[in-house]
Scaffold this active site. Structure first.
Site, PDB file in Angstrom:
ATOM      1  N   GLY A 275      40.046  48.630  35.139  1.00  0.00           N
ATOM      2  CA  GLY A 275      41.364  48.722  34.535  1.00  0.00           C
ATOM      3  C   GLY A 275      41.973  47.374  34.242  1.00  0.00           C
TER       4      GLY A 275
ATOM      5  CB  ALA B 136      24.115  27.909   8.995  1.00  0.00           C
TER       6      ALA B 136
HETATM    7  C1  HXC Z   1      44.597  52.999  45.321  1.00  0.00           C
HETATM    8  C2  HXC Z   1      42.331  52.922  45.649  1.00  0.00           C
HETATM    9  C3  HXC Z   1      42.123  52.633  44.285  1.00  0.00           C
HETATM   10  C4  HXC Z   1      43.273  52.538  43.454  1.00  0.00           C
HETATM   11  C5  HXC Z   1      40.221  52.694  45.256  1.00  0.00           C
HETATM   12  N1  HXC Z   1      41.121  52.946  46.193  1.00  0.00           N
HETATM   13  N2  HXC Z   1      40.800  52.502  44.067  1.00  0.00           N
HETATM   14  N3  HXC Z   1      43.556  53.094  46.148  1.00  0.00           N
HETATM   15  N4  HXC Z   1      44.487  52.730  44.011  1.00  0.00           N
HETATM   16  N5  HXC Z   1      43.175  52.257  42.156  1.00  0.00           N
HETATM   17  C6  HXC Z   1      40.880  53.216  47.612  1.00  0.00           C
HETATM   18  C7  HXC Z   1      40.207  54.549  47.838  1.00  0.00           C
HETATM   19  O1  HXC Z   1      41.160  55.567  47.891  1.00  0.00           O
HETATM   20  C8  HXC Z   1      39.557  54.307  49.180  1.00  0.00           C
HETATM   21  O2  HXC Z   1      40.530  54.414  50.180  1.00  0.00           O
HETATM   22  C9  HXC Z   1      39.164  52.868  49.133  1.00  0.00           C
HETATM   23  O3  HXC Z   1      39.967  52.269  48.109  1.00  0.00           O
HETATM   24  C10 HXC Z   1      37.708  52.648  48.730  1.00  0.00           C
HETATM   25  O4  HXC Z   1      37.444  53.385  47.567  1.00  0.00           O
HETATM   26  P1  HXC Z   1      36.162  54.337  47.425  1.00  0.00           P
HETATM   27  O5  HXC Z   1      36.368  55.191  46.251  1.00  0.00           O
HETATM   28  O6  HXC Z   1      35.889  54.995  48.717  1.00  0.00           O
HETATM   29  O7  HXC Z   1      35.040  53.253  47.165  1.00  0.00           O
HETATM   30  P2  HXC Z   1      33.787  53.329  46.189  1.00  0.00           P
HETATM   31  O8  HXC Z   1      33.072  54.630  46.377  1.00  0.00           O
HETATM   32  O9  HXC Z   1      33.029  52.084  46.448  1.00  0.00           O
HETATM   33  O10 HXC Z   1      34.386  53.324  44.723  1.00  0.00           O
HETATM   34  C11 HXC Z   1      35.122  52.235  44.282  1.00  0.00           C
HETATM   35  C12 HXC Z   1      35.770  52.554  42.894  1.00  0.00           C
HETATM   36  C13 HXC Z   1      36.558  53.865  43.010  1.00  0.00           C
HETATM   37  C14 HXC Z   1      34.671  52.682  41.858  1.00  0.00           C
HETATM   38  C15 HXC Z   1      36.642  51.372  42.535  1.00  0.00           C
HETATM   39  O11 HXC Z   1      37.412  53.785  44.142  1.00  0.00           O
HETATM   40  C16 HXC Z   1      37.376  54.137  41.785  1.00  0.00           C
HETATM   41  O12 HXC Z   1      36.874  54.651  40.778  1.00  0.00           O
HETATM   42  N6  HXC Z   1      38.669  53.832  41.869  1.00  0.00           N
HETATM   43  C17 HXC Z   1      39.589  54.054  40.775  1.00  0.00           C
HETATM   44  C18 HXC Z   1      39.371  53.100  39.663  1.00  0.00           C
HETATM   45  C19 HXC Z   1      40.415  53.249  38.611  1.00  0.00           C
HETATM   46  O13 HXC Z   1      40.310  54.110  37.751  1.00  0.00           O
HETATM   47  N7  HXC Z   1      41.492  52.446  38.759  1.00  0.00           N
HETATM   48  C20 HXC Z   1      42.710  52.552  37.987  1.00  0.00           C
HETATM   49  C21 HXC Z   1      42.467  51.810  36.747  1.00  0.00           C
HETATM   50  S1  HXC Z   1      43.833  51.964  35.689  1.00  0.00           S
HETATM   51  P3  HXC Z   1      40.194  54.944  51.652  1.00  0.00           P
HETATM   52  O14 HXC Z   1      41.531  55.030  52.321  1.00  0.00           O
HETATM   53  O15 HXC Z   1      39.509  56.252  51.471  1.00  0.00           O
HETATM   54  O16 HXC Z   1      39.305  53.911  52.266  1.00  0.00           O
HETATM   55  C22 HXC Z   1      44.491  50.458  35.669  1.00  0.00           C
HETATM   56  C23 HXC Z   1      45.636  50.355  34.739  1.00  0.00           C
HETATM   57  C24 HXC Z   1      45.961  48.943  34.371  1.00  0.00           C
HETATM   58  O17 HXC Z   1      44.104  49.575  36.351  1.00  0.00           O
HETATM   59  C25 HXC Z   1      45.828  48.736  32.917  1.00  0.00           C
HETATM   60  C26 HXC Z   1      46.412  47.427  32.521  1.00  0.00           C
HETATM   61  C27 HXC Z   1      45.923  46.999  31.153  1.00  0.00           C
END
Ligand code: HXC
Length: 551
Positions: free
Chosen positions: A206, A442
């Protein structure tokens, strides 16, 4: 009398003041425990908390290690000089409410930030901590990053981000997005003022991906690093496409296809080691000089091997990296985008101790033509070098721009114009070395005299023309060739005539477009002397808000 007894004793009256006996005030109450012991307890509490913060949660740290990743602090230890890290905002916690956030308020808020040194030179840095909320960015986390960015900018120091984050912290909603905006704004303000380096060591999803794209250099590590706007789950939900993390945004993808990763590494150690190497060649800011080493006598060096590396036949391939190895100090250079747009080489190196940016066509790949990707790659590099006062050395062996509908539809004119624009605008010392062929547009683009090179050197193998002899003869003698009894013999004669007239080694030198035709063996010394000659170059740009680079 002990110190504490002294503290309790009544204050004696000064000499000569015993005229009247004044009542002695009662001694001030003394705390049960001396102040120093209380301070010690506070310090011990603070130390215990610090140790707890530094150690992290053991389960989460184990999980991080089991994923093949180091913790934020372990990474900083590898990146920075020993004991140089000064942490800022260790005790900071988020102030968010709702969704149970008030019950989880870890210190650092998932990012370790501060400053340290690399080879004794100051840098500012943050390292996201995936063990806390997945390194996701909430308000406090963002403010910490912004604070070190502000310090990097105000002190004129390189800024390095170690990314390992799930992106915007979902629980903090719009405040997370607001945090990213503040970071992007600072990325742009710092662009061209301090070097910005983004290192991706885990997910970088993101918003975080944009900060990486705004940086000057991006490092990624195979297997553990991913860069994408939306993860595989969202991709599948929206488009139905099923794709793995690595397929979507792994180091391989960004190192070879998107061009987002400047450097790709197999492991975190070699990655962070190369960040140090890169920093060793960059000035701290746009007003500082690139860090030069003492002269190593390159101005007197001859390199006979150079003539053996490059074949005389214009279409025979060879590896331009071998030429670069002969030209630079200790044969050592740092190549950018090694796996992307390989038909052009961009590298940082030293010649006679001075840092230079080298751009070279690569005859081994696509015969060294310029295409969309090569133009983008070289243009961004030229602009970086120009912004940070790094002289440019351009090694030319180019048959032209890649023709065809694919390239035209993909905007080769627009992207080629970026490279043209970058060179035309560059005010750093510029040296062009025409190794072999240099045809058409070029030739102009590859830092020709007409667009402002300071010194143009050519080898006796140079062929500078609108196009190669065969192509030229086919165009200007089409009718004669069609009517000829023996077209092959006629073509051979015309090609020879054309070559003698228009592409002989001194053709451009006779017209002042090449300053000297040099023995290939003398290239290193000629470039070293050229750099010395141009060291004090100053060029004032016409005042304007900014140019309109064809983005
Ligand atoms: C809050 C988050 C989080 C997030 C992960 N965690 N991403 N908490 N906000 N965005 C937390 C999980 O809940 C989890 O907490 C811990 O971090 C580890 O994550 P896991 O999923 O268990 O780890 P993993 O399997 O290694 O996967 C990692 C990951 C996945 C691929 C990053 O977590 C994921 O897909 N996260 C979301 C990614 C995403 O879509 N982000 C938002 C993007 S939008 P616990 O408590 O269980 O340990 C964005 C907008 C901005 O950023 C745009 C501006 C231009």
């Amino acid at each position: 009398m002990s110190i504490s007894e002294l503290d309790r004793a009544p204050v004696p009256a000064p000499a000569g003041e015993h005229i009247r006996s004044l009542p002695v005030p009662p001694p001030a109450p003394v705390p049960d425990r001396p102040r120093s012991r209380s301070m010690r307890r506070l310090r011990e509490e603070r130390d215990r908390l610090r140790d707890r913060i530094v150690a992290g949660r053991s389960q989460a740290v184990d999980r991080q290690h089991s994923l093949g990743k180091r913790t934020a602090r372990e990474r900083l230890d590898l990146l920075l000089d020993e004991d140089s890290f000064v942490e800022i905002d260790m005790f900071r916690r988020h102030q968010a409410h709702g969704l149970g956030m008030e019950r989880q308020r870890p210190h650092t808020d998932g990012v370790v930030a501060g400053s340290g040194t690399i080879d004794g030179r100051r840098v500012f840095v943050y390292a996201q901590d995936f063990t806390i909320f997945g390194g996701s960015l909430g308000e406090a986390h963002a403010l910490k990053i912004q604070k070190v960015m502000d310090l990097a900018l105000s002190t004129g120091s390189p800024f390095i981000g170690l990314n390992d984050s799930g992106g915007a912290r979902i629980q903090e909603g719009v405040m997370s997005l607001n945090g990213y905006g503040g970071i992007f704004q600072r990325n742009v303000q710092a662009s061209g003022v301090i070097p910005q380096i983004s290192v991706v060591l885990g997910p970088c999803a993101g918003g975080a991906a944009y900060s990486t794209a705004l940086a000057d250099f991006t490092f990624m590590v195979h297997d553990t690093a991913q860069l994408y706007l939306t993860g595989p789950d969202v991709v599948e939900a929206v488009t139905g496409e099923s794709v793995t993390h690595a397929q979507l945004g792994g180091a391989q993808v960004h190192g070879t296809r998107s061009g987002l990763a400047t450097f790709v590494h197999d492991d975190e150690e070699s990655c962070l080691e190369d960040v140090r190497y890169l920093v060793s060649m960059l000035p701290s800011n746009n007003l500082a000089l690139p860090p030069a080493l003492p002269s190593c006598g390159a101005a007197a060096d001859t390199r006979p091997r150079l003539a053996e590396i490059v074949p005389v036949e214009p279409n025979k391939p060879y590896d331009m990296r071998l030429v670069i190895t002969e030209l630079v100090d200790e044969g050592d250079f740092l190549e950018l985008h090694e796996g992307w747009a390989q038909n052009v080489i961009c590298a940082l190196a030293r010649i006679d101790g001075e840092v230079v940016g080298i751009v070279g066509n690569q005859p081994m790949v696509l015969a060294g033509v310029l295409d969309v990707a090569a133009s983008q790659k070289a243009a961004r590099f030229v602009r970086f070098c120009d912004a940070f006062g790094i002289p440019l050395v351009t090694l030319v062996d180019v048959p032209g721009f890649l023709p065809g509908t694919d390239q035209e539809y993909d905007g080769i004119i627009r992207h080629g114009a970026k490279l043209l624009y970058a060179y035309c605008e560059a005010s750093v010392p510029r040296i062009q070395v025409i190794v072999r062929k240099a045809y058409g547009g070029a030739y102009i683009v590859m830092d020709s005299r007409s667009i402002g090179t300071d010194l143009s050197l050519a080898w006796p193998t140079n062929e500078i023309a609108v196009m190669g002899a065969e192509g030229a003869v086919n165009v200007i003698h089409r009718r004669e060739l069609a009517a000829a009894a023996d077209p092959a013999a006629l073509r051979a004669r015309l090609v020879e005539e054309y070559s003698e007239e228009l592409v002989h080694p001194n053709y451009a030198a006779e017209r002042g477009l090449v300053d000297d035709v040099i023995d290939p063996a003398d290239t290193r010394s000629a470039v070293a002397r050229g750099l010395a000659m141009l060291r004090d170059k100053r060029k004032q740009a016409t005042p304007r808000k900014h140019g309109n680079v064809p983005l």
